[in-house]
Design a protein around this motif. Structure first.
Motif, PDB file in Angstrom:
ATOM      1  N   LYS A  91     -62.892   2.348 -45.705  1.00  0.00           N
ATOM      2  CA  LYS A  91     -62.029   3.472 -45.375  1.00  0.00           C
ATOM      3  C   LYS A  91     -61.728   4.293 -46.637  1.00  0.00           C
ATOM      4  O   LYS A  91     -61.728   5.512 -46.600  1.00  0.00           O
ATOM      5  CB  LYS A  91     -60.716   2.966 -44.745  1.00  0.00           C
ATOM      6  CG  LYS A  91     -60.918   2.098 -43.491  1.00  0.00           C
ATOM      7  CD  LYS A  91     -61.683   2.816 -42.400  1.00  0.00           C
ATOM      8  CE  LYS A  91     -61.801   1.961 -41.145  1.00  0.00           C
ATOM      9  NZ  LYS A  91     -62.785   2.512 -40.182  1.00  0.00           N
ATOM     10  N   THR A 100     -59.349  10.412 -40.929  1.00  0.00           N
ATOM     11  CA  THR A 100     -58.095  10.730 -40.275  1.00  0.00           C
ATOM     12  C   THR A 100     -56.960  10.543 -41.277  1.00  0.00           C
ATOM     13  O   THR A 100     -57.087   9.741 -42.196  1.00  0.00           O
ATOM     14  CB  THR A 100     -57.811   9.833 -39.035  1.00  0.00           C
ATOM     15  OG1 THR A 100     -57.727   8.456 -39.441  1.00  0.00           O
ATOM     16  CG2 THR A 100     -58.917   9.981 -37.998  1.00  0.00           C
ATOM     17  N   GLU A 125     -68.219   7.892 -43.788  1.00  0.00           N
ATOM     18  CA  GLU A 125     -68.074   6.451 -43.552  1.00  0.00           C
ATOM     19  C   GLU A 125     -69.268   5.984 -42.734  1.00  0.00           C
ATOM     20  O   GLU A 125     -69.614   6.605 -41.734  1.00  0.00           O
ATOM     21  CB  GLU A 125     -66.771   6.158 -42.789  1.00  0.00           C
ATOM     22  CG  GLU A 125     -66.579   4.659 -42.553  1.00  0.00           C
ATOM     23  CD  GLU A 125     -65.299   4.313 -41.789  1.00  0.00           C
ATOM     24  OE1 GLU A 125     -64.464   5.208 -41.561  1.00  0.00           O
ATOM     25  OE2 GLU A 125     -65.166   3.132 -41.416  1.00  0.00           O
ATOM     26  N   LEU A 136     -63.426   3.961 -30.045  1.00  0.00           N
ATOM     27  CA  LEU A 136     -62.179   3.230 -30.294  1.00  0.00           C
ATOM     28  C   LEU A 136     -61.091   3.624 -29.298  1.00  0.00           C
ATOM     29  O   LEU A 136     -59.961   3.173 -29.390  1.00  0.00           O
ATOM     30  CB  LEU A 136     -61.695   3.487 -31.730  1.00  0.00           C
ATOM     31  CG  LEU A 136     -62.596   2.940 -32.850  1.00  0.00           C
ATOM     32  CD1 LEU A 136     -62.071   3.392 -34.217  1.00  0.00           C
ATOM     33  CD2 LEU A 136     -62.659   1.419 -32.807  1.00  0.00           C
ATOM     34  N   TYR A 196     -55.967  11.153 -34.667  1.00  0.00           N
ATOM     35  CA  TYR A 196     -55.984  10.987 -33.213  1.00  0.00           C
ATOM     36  C   TYR A 196     -54.556  10.797 -32.693  1.00  0.00           C
ATOM     37  O   TYR A 196     -54.310  10.893 -31.495  1.00  0.00           O
ATOM     38  CB  TYR A 196     -56.810   9.756 -32.827  1.00  0.00           C
ATOM     39  CG  TYR A 196     -58.247   9.792 -33.299  1.00  0.00           C
ATOM     40  CD1 TYR A 196     -59.122  10.780 -32.850  1.00  0.00           C
ATOM     41  CD2 TYR A 196     -58.729   8.838 -34.178  1.00  0.00           C
ATOM     42  CE1 TYR A 196     -60.435  10.809 -33.273  1.00  0.00           C
ATOM     43  CE2 TYR A 196     -60.050   8.848 -34.605  1.00  0.00           C
ATOM     44  CZ  TYR A 196     -60.900   9.846 -34.152  1.00  0.00           C
ATOM     45  OH  TYR A 196     -62.205   9.864 -34.572  1.00  0.00           O
ATOM     46  N   PHE A 235     -67.915   7.123 -32.863  1.00  0.00           N
ATOM     47  CA  PHE A 235     -67.086   5.963 -33.186  1.00  0.00           C
ATOM     48  C   PHE A 235     -65.627   6.185 -32.797  1.00  0.00           C
ATOM     49  O   PHE A 235     -64.984   5.290 -32.238  1.00  0.00           O
ATOM     50  CB  PHE A 235     -67.196   5.670 -34.693  1.00  0.00           C
ATOM     51  CG  PHE A 235     -66.442   4.456 -35.151  1.00  0.00           C
ATOM     52  CD1 PHE A 235     -66.742   3.201 -34.653  1.00  0.00           C
ATOM     53  CD2 PHE A 235     -65.436   4.555 -36.102  1.00  0.00           C
ATOM     54  CE1 PHE A 235     -66.058   2.061 -35.079  1.00  0.00           C
ATOM     55  CE2 PHE A 235     -64.742   3.433 -36.544  1.00  0.00           C
ATOM     56  CZ  PHE A 235     -65.055   2.183 -36.031  1.00  0.00           C
ATOM     57  N   CYS A 277     -58.609   7.014 -43.324  1.00  0.00           N
ATOM     58  CA  CYS A 277     -59.440   7.217 -44.518  1.00  0.00           C
ATOM     59  C   CYS A 277     -58.817   8.157 -45.544  1.00  0.00           C
ATOM     60  O   CYS A 277     -59.023   7.987 -46.746  1.00  0.00           O
ATOM     61  CB  CYS A 277     -60.828   7.674 -44.103  1.00  0.00           C
ATOM     62  SG  CYS A 277     -61.723   6.342 -43.277  1.00  0.00           S
TER      63      CYS A 277
HETATM   64  N1  TIU Z   1     -60.154   5.236 -36.654  1.00  0.00           N
HETATM   65  C1  TIU Z   1     -59.703   6.118 -37.528  1.00  0.00           C
HETATM   66  O1  TIU Z   1     -58.650   6.721 -37.358  1.00  0.00           O
HETATM   67  N2  TIU Z   1     -60.420   6.398 -38.645  1.00  0.00           N
HETATM   68  C2  TIU Z   1     -61.533   5.745 -39.106  1.00  0.00           C
HETATM   69  O2  TIU Z   1     -61.990   4.754 -38.566  1.00  0.00           O
HETATM   70  N3  TIU Z   1     -62.137   6.305 -40.199  1.00  0.00           N
HETATM   71  C3  TIU Z   1     -61.651   7.416 -40.880  1.00  0.00           C
HETATM   72  O3  TIU Z   1     -60.458   7.702 -40.884  1.00  0.00           O
HETATM   73  N4  TIU Z   1     -62.543   8.201 -41.481  1.00  0.00           N
END
Ligand code: TIU
Length: 241
Positions: free
Chosen positions: A133, A159, A73, A40, A188, A36, A163
């Protein structure tokens, strides 16, 4: 026994007997390629830096008998617990529920939904499956913590600004003290990680305290060293028994 843990914005007195380690979403879908996180558009390798600190804290908590909980999640296979607005985000071929190299993205039971090999939960450690989240939203996490008399959460995972942040805010509003292990969290976006941690500790710990895995493990070790030894029976007590 209370133990001072160095932290931002100030040291925090922690009773490890009333503390739990909450490891958030260290799932293959976020940390490994083709899940996932990658769908993104993120560089998932940036999350790898949190794995070793999470593992060190996990081992330390287990050795000390601290309650450990893990979150994931994800959604039911029919996606009935996923809001349409969440499913419809991102490129159509890489959305929640779509088949990917690690199974259907962010769907419970699929390989990508699982926790990474290094941090596998023990059978005795609760795993909280969450559709949102925040780890308190539509889960029994609060019930589990209250039933164990937990008032302080040691928080790690990914992250930082998504979350982890959502969960810290939810926990703080419920009266739990959150001690976030900054090096055991990752994003990220390194800049979001840094600012996310600063936001937690700002304004005199508006959401919680931020520390390091090393600081918590050192405090834990000190608290165990200072623990009073079990009372030793005197000869008189043994003879009169
Ligand atoms: N996209 C992102 O930074 N995090 C999430 O979608 N889920 C969590 O942080 N676990």
């Amino acid at each position: 026994m209370q133990c001072q843990v160095p932290a931002q914005p100030e040291p925090l007195a922690v009773d490890f007997r009333r503390s739990a380690l909450l490891i958030i979403d260290m799932q293959r879908d976020f940390l490994e390629p083709h899940g996932f996180g990658a769908a993104l558009g993120n560089d998932v390798s940036l999350l790898g830096r949190a794995v070793a600190p999470c593992k060190a804290m996990l081992e330390g908590a287990r050795a000390a008998g601290i309650l450990v909980l893990h979150t994931r999640e994800g959604h039911r296979p029919d996606l009935s617990d996923a809001p349409k607005t969440k499913i419809e985000r991102g490129a159509p071929e890489r959305r929640i529920g779509v088949a990917g190299p690690m199974g259907r993205i962010l769907v419970r039971g699929e390989a990508g939904h699982g926790i990474i090999a290094d941090l596998q939960p023990l059978p005795s450690e609760p795993v909280i499956d969450k559709p949102g989240k925040g780890a308190f939203y539509q889960t029994d996490l609060e019930l589990l913590l209250r039933n164990r008399g937990i008032d302080t959460l040691l928080i790690a995972g990914v992250t930082t600004e998504v979350c982890v942040h959502s969960t810290v805010r939810e926990a703080n509003d419920r009266g739990f003290r959150c001690l976030v292990l900054g090096d055991a969290c990752a994003s990220y976006h390194p800049e979001f990680h840094e600012v996310g941690l600063r936001m937690i500790a700002a304004q005199g710990a508006i959401f919680g305290w931020v520390t390091t895995t090393e600081a918590v493990l050192a405090a834990l070790s000190d608290s165990q060293a200072a623990r009073p030894a079990a009372p030793v029976e005197t000869v008189a007590e043994v003879e009169s028994a």
